[in-house]
Enzyme design. Structure first.
Site, PDB file in Angstrom:
ATOM      1  N   ARG A 172       0.519  -1.223   0.070  1.00 54.90           N
ATOM      2  CA  ARG A 172       0.046  -0.009   0.108  1.00 54.90           C
ATOM      3  C   ARG A 172       0.879   1.345  -0.119  1.00 54.90           C
ATOM      4  O   ARG A 172       0.693   2.270  -0.574  1.00 54.90           O
ATOM      5  CB  ARG A 172      -1.027  -0.183   1.192  1.00 54.90           C
ATOM      6  CG  ARG A 172      -2.177  -0.933   0.941  1.00 54.90           C
ATOM      7  CD  ARG A 172      -2.689  -1.229   2.514  1.00 54.90           C
ATOM      8  NE  ARG A 172      -4.245  -2.114   2.058  1.00 54.90           N
ATOM      9  CZ  ARG A 172      -4.626  -2.839   2.925  1.00 54.90           C
ATOM     10  NH1 ARG A 172      -4.069  -2.768   4.338  1.00 54.90           N
ATOM     11  NH2 ARG A 172      -5.795  -3.628   2.797  1.00 54.90           N
TER      12      ARG A 172
ATOM     13  N   HIS B 228       0.792  -5.095  11.961  1.00 54.62           N
ATOM     14  CA  HIS B 228      -0.177  -4.994  10.895  1.00 54.62           C
ATOM     15  C   HIS B 228      -1.668  -4.498  11.472  1.00 54.62           C
ATOM     16  O   HIS B 228      -2.575  -5.210  11.828  1.00 54.62           O
ATOM     17  CB  HIS B 228      -0.672  -6.228   9.924  1.00 54.62           C
ATOM     18  CG  HIS B 228      -1.558  -6.073   9.077  1.00 54.62           C
ATOM     19  ND1 HIS B 228      -1.367  -5.443   8.146  1.00 54.62           N
ATOM     20  CD2 HIS B 228      -2.651  -6.822   9.134  1.00 54.62           C
ATOM     21  CE1 HIS B 228      -2.403  -5.290   7.217  1.00 54.62           C
ATOM     22  NE2 HIS B 228      -3.393  -6.307   7.786  1.00 54.62           N
TER      23      HIS B 228
END
Length: 308
Positions: free
Chosen positions: A154, A178
């Protein structure tokens, strides 16, 4: 040599990963396991209907834990994404559900005699990866979370978009959990053969904004369609293929770092033996502080999961 992958949890992510594997012939045998028998049977039939129009054949096995004994890789895609539908954007909202489910599944994996590599997508992934390792008793280097392999992708997408480049032209890592405490380690990011910190100064890039974009990207997808699937499924299958091919690729995945005493995302070399070598980055003092904050947060949440 026959290649065998299993996917446990056939929701949006598991079924997307399965389709990616079947469509590209990545496995000879694919085991699909889900508590929703009618769903997994329907998926299996749907894949078999696809095969006459595919260049590959894949043998599909459903809901058979005993068949895991000779699997090379298991992908855990268990989850209940609806639990994340809240304004707080917190992956830990799934923990009470997934930690209970995973302890049961991990015990079944252990009973099957599985001795391959376990790839974990299930959120919150760092804590869940720790639970899987503890319950299965597999070596720590054989239990790997997808972690910030997705967040790093991303970040690359956000940086590449700002610079009008292909995202594969961006190198570097997001590190830590995460989740909300992860961060882009800008000292590791290079574009156009130069450090991004230099490029940002020359071209007026707002690194704080790009960091937020990579961290929040998953929630943008989630709020748009109420789940995420393609990005994380692709990361998981890439990780599974890296193991199958013994590719010895450096990837930012959730692995057990002794110095932090916890699973968190940090680059490591991945191959058929799982985590083959751990990388040591030359991070800035600020980045090291952020990584410690992330590690402490994961540890706290793991401890909470053990008291539920």
């Amino acid at each position: 040599m026959s290649r065998k992958i299993a996917i446990i949890g056939m929701g949006h992510v598991g079924s997307t990963a399965a389709h990616y594997i079947v469509a590209n012939g990545f496995a000879d045998d694919l085991v699909l396991i889900d508590t929703n028998t009618s769903k997994v049977e329907a998926d299996a039939l749907d894949f078999q209907d696809a095969m006459p129009n595919l260049p590959y054949h894949t043998n599909i096995i459903i809901n058979d834990y005993s068949s895991l004994i000779d699997a090379d890789v298991i992908i855990s895609a268990i989850g209940n994404i609806k639990l994340q539908d809240s304004p707080t954007n917190d992956r830990f909202l799934e923990l009470p559900f997934t930690s209970t489910q995973v302890k049961d599944v991990a015990a079944k994996i252990k009973a099957s005699g599985f001795n391959g590599i376990l790839v974990v997508i299930t959120n919150p992934v760092d804590v869940i990866t720790s639970i899987y390792q503890a319950v299965t008793g597999l070596p720590k280097n054989h239990v790997i979370g997808t972690g910030t392999l997705l967040d790093s992708a991303r970040m690359k997408r956000a940086v590449a978009s700002a610079l009008h480049l292909d995202s594969r032209s961006v190198a570097g890592y997001n590190l830590g959990e995460h989740g909300n405490s992860q961060f882009t380690a800008w000292s590791t990011v290079r574009v156009l053969s130069q450090p991004i910190t230099k490029l940002a100064a020359d071209r007026g890039l707002d690194l704080t904004k790009l960091d937020a974009e990579s961290r929040d990207g998953g929630f943008r997808v989630f709020h748009g369609k109420k789940y995420t699937s393609y990005g994380v499924a692709t990361a998981a299958v890439r990780l599974a293929n890296t193991v199958l091919n013994d590719a010895l690729t450096e990837l930012p995945v959730s692995n057990f770092r002794e110095e932090y005493g916890v699973y968190l995302s940090y680059p490591a070399v991945v191959g058929r033996d799982g985590i083959v070598e751990q990388v040591q980055l030359d991070l800035t003092d600020e980045e090291l502080k952020k990584l410690q904050v992330s590690a402490d947060y994961i540890k706290t949440k793991y401890a909470e999961s053990q008291t539920d």
